[in-house]
Structure formats: C-alpha cells, structure tokens
Motif scaffolding. Structure first.
Motif, PDB file in Angstrom:
ATOM      1  N   ASP A  79       0.901  -1.252   0.037  1.00  0.00           N
ATOM      2  CA  ASP A  79       0.158  -0.183  -0.103  1.00  0.00           C
ATOM      3  C   ASP A  79       1.018   1.398  -0.078  1.00  0.00           C
ATOM      4  O   ASP A  79       0.388   2.321  -0.489  1.00  0.00           O
ATOM      5  CB  ASP A  79      -0.946   0.140   1.300  1.00  0.00           C
ATOM      6  CG  ASP A  79      -1.964  -1.026   1.064  1.00  0.00           C
ATOM      7  OD1 ASP A  79      -2.271  -1.648   0.031  1.00  0.00           O
ATOM      8  OD2 ASP A  79      -2.748  -1.179   2.122  1.00  0.00           O
ATOM      9  N   GLY A  80       2.068   1.171   0.498  1.00  0.00           N
ATOM     10  CA  GLY A  80       2.918   2.391   0.743  1.00  0.00           C
ATOM     11  C   GLY A  80       4.279   2.566  -0.238  1.00  0.00           C
ATOM     12  O   GLY A  80       4.652   3.497  -0.186  1.00  0.00           O
ATOM     13  N   GLY A  81       4.132   1.420  -1.099  1.00  0.00           N
ATOM     14  CA  GLY A  81       5.245   1.548  -2.196  1.00  0.00           C
ATOM     15  C   GLY A  81       5.633   0.319  -2.907  1.00  0.00           C
ATOM     16  O   GLY A  81       4.797  -0.646  -2.967  1.00  0.00           O
ATOM     17  N   MET A  82       6.637   0.269  -3.978  1.00  0.00           N
ATOM     18  CA  MET A  82       6.642  -0.803  -4.854  1.00  0.00           C
ATOM     19  C   MET A  82       8.221  -0.989  -5.158  1.00  0.00           C
ATOM     20  O   MET A  82       9.005  -0.110  -4.915  1.00  0.00           O
ATOM     21  CB  MET A  82       5.997  -0.561  -6.256  1.00  0.00           C
ATOM     22  CG  MET A  82       6.410   0.878  -6.995  1.00  0.00           C
ATOM     23  SD  MET A  82       5.817   0.853  -8.445  1.00  0.00           S
ATOM     24  CE  MET A  82       7.379   0.413  -9.253  1.00  0.00           C
ATOM     25  N   MET A  83       8.666  -2.140  -5.642  1.00  0.00           N
ATOM     26  CA  MET A  83       9.869  -2.296  -6.068  1.00  0.00           C
ATOM     27  C   MET A  83       9.716  -2.696  -7.859  1.00  0.00           C
ATOM     28  O   MET A  83       8.972  -3.240  -7.779  1.00  0.00           O
ATOM     29  CB  MET A  83      10.450  -3.455  -5.486  1.00  0.00           C
ATOM     30  CG  MET A  83      11.866  -3.729  -6.209  1.00  0.00           C
ATOM     31  SD  MET A  83      12.934  -5.261  -5.457  1.00  0.00           S
ATOM     32  CE  MET A  83      11.956  -6.561  -6.248  1.00  0.00           C
ATOM     33  N   GLY A  84      10.520  -2.074  -8.385  1.00  0.00           N
ATOM     34  CA  GLY A  84      10.453  -1.699  -9.663  1.00  0.00           C
ATOM     35  C   GLY A  84      11.767  -2.499 -10.308  1.00  0.00           C
ATOM     36  O   GLY A  84      12.828  -2.198  -9.783  1.00  0.00           O
ATOM     37  N   GLU A  85      11.629  -3.008 -11.596  1.00  0.00           N
ATOM     38  CA  GLU A  85      12.905  -3.349 -12.267  1.00  0.00           C
ATOM     39  C   GLU A  85      12.571  -3.202 -13.879  1.00  0.00           C
ATOM     40  O   GLU A  85      11.631  -3.504 -14.532  1.00  0.00           O
ATOM     41  CB  GLU A  85      12.930  -4.882 -11.985  1.00  0.00           C
ATOM     42  CG  GLU A  85      14.271  -5.511 -12.804  1.00  0.00           C
ATOM     43  CD  GLU A  85      14.329  -7.002 -12.672  1.00  0.00           C
ATOM     44  OE1 GLU A  85      14.933  -7.754 -11.855  1.00  0.00           O
ATOM     45  OE2 GLU A  85      13.021  -7.756 -12.680  1.00  0.00           O
ATOM     46  N   GLY A  86      13.939  -2.680 -14.173  1.00  0.00           N
ATOM     47  CA  GLY A  86      13.661  -2.131 -15.581  1.00  0.00           C
ATOM     48  C   GLY A  86      15.021  -1.393 -15.986  1.00  0.00           C
ATOM     49  O   GLY A  86      16.071  -1.093 -15.246  1.00  0.00           O
TER      50      GLY A  86
END
Length: 125
Positions: free
Chosen positions: A38-45
């Motif tokens: 709900d408070g954030g994310m981990m992205g990859e790219g």
C-alpha cells in the motif's frame, strides 16, 4: 538471511507491468513491478533513476500514483508512494466497468522518502 520477515508493511510478490514517468520528463518507461504494498513498490527495468527522483507510476486498476525513489540497486529501485493505495486492486484483472477515479487513503509518512535538496542550499566544492 534468517528467514524472519523484518519489514513492518506486508508486500505482495507479483509480476505486473507499470508505466513510470520521472517528473519534468515526458518520456514514459514500461517497468516490471516485483513487489507492491500500500505504501510503495519495487520496480525493475532499464529506467535510470536516482534516489530522491519524483516519479508518477501508472498502475493497473489503481491509476496514477505519485512517489519518490527511495533506493536504487543495479536495475531495481524502490518507490515510496506519497499516499497509500489499495495494492490488492492491482492484482485483480482489468475491469471495464470500474470507474477510472481512484480513492486514495490518508498520506503515509512512514514510507515517504526525504525531499531532494533545494538548489539554493547547495554549494560547489
């Protein structure tokens, strides 16, 4: 690793695609979302960001979410959202009948990265 979860916020491991735009830049980057809470994310790219960059993340069934890059390591990065979202919505299949508007919860100050420094406070070395 001890196998003990030390984070205070539950995260969903998943594989989603999201469009991310760094503020003040018109270019949109397609990025893989590996973890979402709900408070954030981990992205990859291949998106090149630095800690403190302001970003706008377009998540399926959630919409546009503003946030700050909290950390970067190789081709992965963490984003702390300005306001909490319903992360379970992003897991659901895309619904044609759902309204586009997103109801955001109250601001989450626990997940907010510090603001970037102001130019007037910097000095050359």
């Amino acid at each position: 690793m001890t196998g003990v979860e030390t984070r205070s916020v539950a995260r969903d491991s998943l594989f989603l695609l999201a469009d991310i735009r760094v503020e003040h830049n018109a270019e949109v980057h397609r990025t893989r979302v590996r973890n979402l809470s709900d408070g954030g994310m981990m992205g990859e790219g291949q998106l090149r960001v630095q800690r403190g960059h302001r970003v706008i993340v377009e998540l399926r069934n959630v919409g546009a979410v503003n946030g700050t890059v909290a950390w970067v390591q190789d081709n992965r990065f963490g984003v702390a959202f300005d306001e909490e979202i319903d992360s379970q919505k992003a897991r659901r299949p895309l619904q044609a009948n759902e309204a586009e508007d997103t109801v955001l919860a109250s601001p989450s100050w626990a997940h907010r990265a510090p603001p970037p420094p102001q130019r007037k406070n910097l000095r050359k070395i």
